[in-house]
Motif scaffolding. Structure first.
Motif, short mmCIF file in Angstrom:
data_model
loop_
_atom_site.label_atom_id
_atom_site.label_comp_id
_atom_site.label_asym_id
_atom_site.label_seq_id
_atom_site.Cartn_x
_atom_site.Cartn_y
_atom_site.Cartn_z
N MET A 88 0.82 -1.19 0.00
CA MET A 88 0.00 0.00 0.00
C MET A 88 0.87 1.26 0.00
SD MET A 88 -2.88 1.41 -0.12
CE MET A 88 -4.38 0.80 0.49
N LYS A 89 1.97 1.23 0.74
CA LYS A 89 2.85 2.39 0.83
C LYS A 89 3.37 2.77 -0.56
CE LYS A 89 7.08 3.93 3.10
NZ LYS A 89 8.15 3.57 4.02
N ARG A 90 3.80 1.79 -1.34
CA ARG A 90 4.32 2.06 -2.68
C ARG A 90 3.23 2.61 -3.59
NH1 ARG A 90 8.21 -1.87 -5.79
NH2 ARG A 90 9.62 -0.68 -4.52
N LYS A 91 2.01 2.07 -3.46
CA LYS A 91 0.89 2.53 -4.27
C LYS A 91 0.59 4.01 -4.00
CE LYS A 91 -3.86 1.31 -5.42
NZ LYS A 91 -4.97 0.40 -5.13
N ILE A 92 0.56 4.39 -2.74
CA ILE A 92 0.31 5.79 -2.36
C ILE A 92 1.44 6.67 -2.87
CG2 ILE A 92 0.14 7.39 -0.42
CD1 ILE A 92 -1.27 5.10 1.11
N TYR A 93 2.66 6.24 -2.67
CA TYR A 93 3.82 7.02 -3.12
C TYR A 93 3.80 7.22 -4.63
CZ TYR A 93 8.64 8.44 -3.88
OH TYR A 93 9.76 9.13 -4.26
N ASN A 94 3.52 6.15 -5.37
CA ASN A 94 3.47 6.26 -6.84
C ASN A 94 2.36 7.20 -7.29
OD1 ASN A 94 5.63 4.56 -7.19
ND2 ASN A 94 4.38 2.74 -7.50
N ARG A 95 1.22 7.16 -6.61
CA ARG A 95 0.12 8.06 -6.97
C ARG A 95 0.50 9.52 -6.69
NH1 ARG A 95 -2.75 10.86 -9.31
NH2 ARG A 95 -4.93 11.19 -8.95
N LEU A 96 1.20 9.77 -5.61
CA LEU A 96 1.67 11.13 -5.31
C LEU A 96 2.64 11.63 -6.38
CD1 LEU A 96 2.24 10.91 -1.46
CD2 LEU A 96 0.57 12.34 -2.64
N LEU A 97 3.55 10.79 -6.80
CA LEU A 97 4.49 11.17 -7.86
C LEU A 97 3.77 11.46 -9.17
CD1 LEU A 97 7.57 8.81 -7.39
CD2 LEU A 97 7.40 11.25 -6.87
N GLU A 98 2.81 10.60 -9.51
CA GLU A 98 2.04 10.79 -10.74
C GLU A 98 1.30 12.13 -10.71
OE1 GLU A 98 -2.11 8.98 -12.24
OE2 GLU A 98 -0.56 7.48 -11.82
N TRP A 99 0.67 12.43 -9.58
CA TRP A 99 -0.06 13.69 -9.42
C TRP A 99 0.88 14.88 -9.54
CZ3 TRP A 99 0.64 16.80 -4.90
CH2 TRP A 99 -0.17 17.92 -4.86
N LYS A 100 2.03 14.79 -8.91
CA LYS A 100 3.00 15.89 -8.92
C LYS A 100 3.49 16.16 -10.34
CE LYS A 100 7.36 17.37 -6.94
NZ LYS A 100 8.51 16.99 -6.13
N GLU A 101 3.79 15.12 -11.09
CA GLU A 101 4.31 15.28 -12.44
C GLU A 101 3.22 15.73 -13.43
OE1 GLU A 101 6.09 11.52 -13.27
OE2 GLU A 101 7.73 11.85 -11.87
N LYS A 102 2.04 15.18 -13.29
CA LYS A 102 0.96 15.46 -14.24
C LYS A 102 0.33 16.83 -14.02
CE LYS A 102 -3.63 13.92 -15.54
NZ LYS A 102 -4.76 13.16 -15.07
N ASP A 103 -0.05 17.12 -12.79
CA ASP A 103 -0.80 18.33 -12.49
C ASP A 103 0.06 19.46 -11.93
OD1 ASP A 103 -3.24 17.17 -13.27
OD2 ASP A 103 -3.33 16.12 -11.36
N ASN A 104 1.31 19.16 -11.63
CA ASN A 104 2.24 20.16 -11.09
C ASN A 104 1.65 20.86 -9.87
OD1 ASN A 104 4.66 21.53 -11.00
ND2 ASN A 104 3.97 23.15 -12.37
N GLY A 105 0.88 20.13 -9.08
CA GLY A 105 0.32 20.69 -7.86
C GLY A 105 -0.78 21.70 -8.10
N SER A 106 -1.33 21.75 -9.32
CA SER A 106 -2.33 22.77 -9.64
C SER A 106 -3.74 22.39 -9.18
CB SER A 106 -2.34 23.04 -11.14
OG SER A 106 -2.73 21.89 -11.85
N CYS A 107 -3.91 21.18 -8.71
CA CYS A 107 -5.23 20.76 -8.21
C CYS A 107 -5.03 19.87 -7.00
CB CYS A 107 -6.01 20.04 -9.30
SG CYS A 107 -5.30 18.47 -9.77
N GLY A 108 -6.12 19.63 -6.30
CA GLY A 108 -6.07 18.79 -5.11
C GLY A 108 -5.88 17.33 -5.45
N LEU A 109 -5.61 16.54 -4.45
CA LEU A 109 -5.39 15.11 -4.63
C LEU A 109 -6.20 14.36 -3.59
CD1 LEU A 109 -3.77 12.72 -5.85
CD2 LEU A 109 -2.09 13.13 -4.07
#
Length: 60
Positions: free
Chosen positions: A1-22
């Motif tokens: 689960m830890k890796r899944k959450i971490y990977n989702r955070l990285l994907e969000w950071k790269e895709k949306d550049n922090g411009s929207c919520g997660l």
């Protein structure tokens, strides 16, 4: 689960550049684990009227 959450955070950071919520589904498992180890429920909120990118809410 830890890796899944971490990977989702990285994907969000790269895709949306922090411009929207997660919102992460399935994190109740993480909070259940923290609670079972004696951690109390937690809520944190930060609001920045000058820069909305600094707004943050964390709860479990």
């Amino acid at each position: 689960m830890k890796r899944k959450i971490y990977n989702r955070l990285l994907e969000w950071k790269e895709k949306d550049n922090g411009s929207c919520g997660l919102l992460l589904d399935g994190t109740s498992i993480v909070s259940q684990e923290l609670r079972s180890r004696g951690h109390k429920p937690y809520f944190y909120s930060r609001s920045d009227t000058d820069n909305r990118e600094n707004n943050m809410e964390i709860d479990w």
